[in-house]
Design a protein around this motif. Structure first.
Motif, short mmCIF file in Angstrom:
data_model
loop_
_atom_site.label_atom_id
_atom_site.label_comp_id
_atom_site.label_asym_id
_atom_site.label_seq_id
_atom_site.Cartn_x
_atom_site.Cartn_y
_atom_site.Cartn_z
N LYS A 74 4.57 3.32 -8.53
CA LYS A 74 4.28 4.74 -8.75
C LYS A 74 3.65 5.37 -7.51
N VAL A 75 2.78 4.64 -6.85
CA VAL A 75 2.17 5.13 -5.61
C VAL A 75 3.25 5.29 -4.54
N ALA A 76 4.10 4.27 -4.38
CA ALA A 76 5.16 4.31 -3.37
C ALA A 76 6.08 5.52 -3.60
N ARG A 77 6.45 5.76 -4.84
CA ARG A 77 7.29 6.91 -5.15
C ARG A 77 6.60 8.21 -4.79
N SER A 78 5.31 8.30 -5.09
CA SER A 78 4.57 9.53 -4.77
C SER A 78 4.43 9.73 -3.27
N CYS A 79 4.56 8.66 -2.51
CA CYS A 79 4.50 8.75 -1.04
C CYS A 79 5.87 9.01 -0.42
N GLY A 80 6.89 9.10 -1.25
CA GLY A 80 8.22 9.45 -0.75
C GLY A 80 9.16 8.28 -0.55
N TYR A 81 8.75 7.06 -0.87
CA TYR A 81 9.65 5.91 -0.76
C TYR A 81 10.64 5.98 -1.91
N ASN A 82 11.93 5.77 -1.59
CA ASN A 82 12.94 6.01 -2.62
C ASN A 82 13.91 4.86 -2.86
N ASN A 83 13.75 3.75 -2.16
CA ASN A 83 14.63 2.60 -2.35
C ASN A 83 13.77 1.45 -2.88
N LEU A 84 13.45 1.53 -4.17
CA LEU A 84 12.47 0.63 -4.76
C LEU A 84 13.09 -0.30 -5.80
N SER A 85 12.65 -1.55 -5.78
CA SER A 85 13.04 -2.52 -6.80
C SER A 85 11.79 -3.14 -7.38
N TRP A 86 11.95 -3.64 -8.61
CA TRP A 86 10.82 -4.20 -9.34
C TRP A 86 11.21 -5.53 -9.95
N PHE A 87 10.52 -6.58 -9.55
CA PHE A 87 10.69 -7.90 -10.15
C PHE A 87 9.73 -7.96 -11.33
N ARG A 88 10.21 -7.51 -12.48
CA ARG A 88 9.37 -7.36 -13.67
C ARG A 88 8.79 -8.69 -14.12
N GLY A 89 9.57 -9.75 -14.07
CA GLY A 89 9.09 -11.07 -14.51
C GLY A 89 8.02 -11.64 -13.59
N GLY A 90 8.01 -11.18 -12.37
CA GLY A 90 6.97 -11.53 -11.40
C GLY A 90 6.77 -13.02 -11.16
N PHE A 91 5.58 -13.32 -10.69
CA PHE A 91 5.26 -14.68 -10.29
C PHE A 91 5.34 -15.66 -11.47
#
Length: 173
Positions: A142-159
């Protein structure tokens, strides 16, 4: 006498209290106390409590690609690998982390720390944290998006998913 669940007029509140504690100094002190208390309540309601054991993590984040552990591996071994960002706090990272990941805890993520990693707002950033019970990567995204980054992926399952599938990771000694 005052109900914090209702909006109230500070002048009225001061007038009510002034009957108990007359004088302008007492009135100002009362106003400051009430104002500060209300600001604190508003802040507490808006700030997520990241110290909670279980955080409600969404299934998806609009405009963000959700990936599995296998897709993380595929991305990292591609011709244009993303920057893999570990949003966990240092204490969690000390138990191990995915090789090549950059430590940027959610509590330190802001436009400046992101631009220290990449000034290219189109650069692919892939975030992870401890898994589906952890909301740190969600906060960082959410912070990255608010800073204008637009090519984002999320590894939901994580570590947690990474370790569960017995994929190799860096262990601190």
């Amino acid at each position: 006498m005052l109900n914090r669940n209702k909006t109230f007029d500070l002048y009225t509140a001061c007038s009510i209290k002034a009957k108990v504690a007359p004088g302008i100094k007492q009135c100002i002190l009362i106003l400051l106390t009430i104002s500060t208390a209300n600001i604190g309540l508003a802040f507490a309601e808006e700030t997520p409590n990241l110290a909670k054991k279980k955080v409600v993590v969404p299934e998806k984040i609009t405009g963000v690609t959700t990936v599995t552990a296998e897709q993380v591996i595929e991305s990292l071994t591609s011709d244009k690998p993303p920057l893999l960002i570990d949003a966990r706090i240092k204490k969690d990272r000390a138990h191990g982390y995915i090789e090549s990941s950059i430590s940027l805890p959610d509590i330190e993520t802001n436009c400046q720390t992101l631009s220290d990693i990449s000034t290219d707002k189109n650069k692919h950033l892939l975030f992870y944290c401890n898994g589906i019970q952890c909301g740190r990567s969600v906060v960082s995204i959410k912070v990255a998006r608010s800073c204008g980054y637009n090519n984002l992926s999320w590894f939901r399952g994580g570590f947690a998913e990474w370790k569960e599938k017995d994929y190799q990771y860096v262990k601190n000694k």
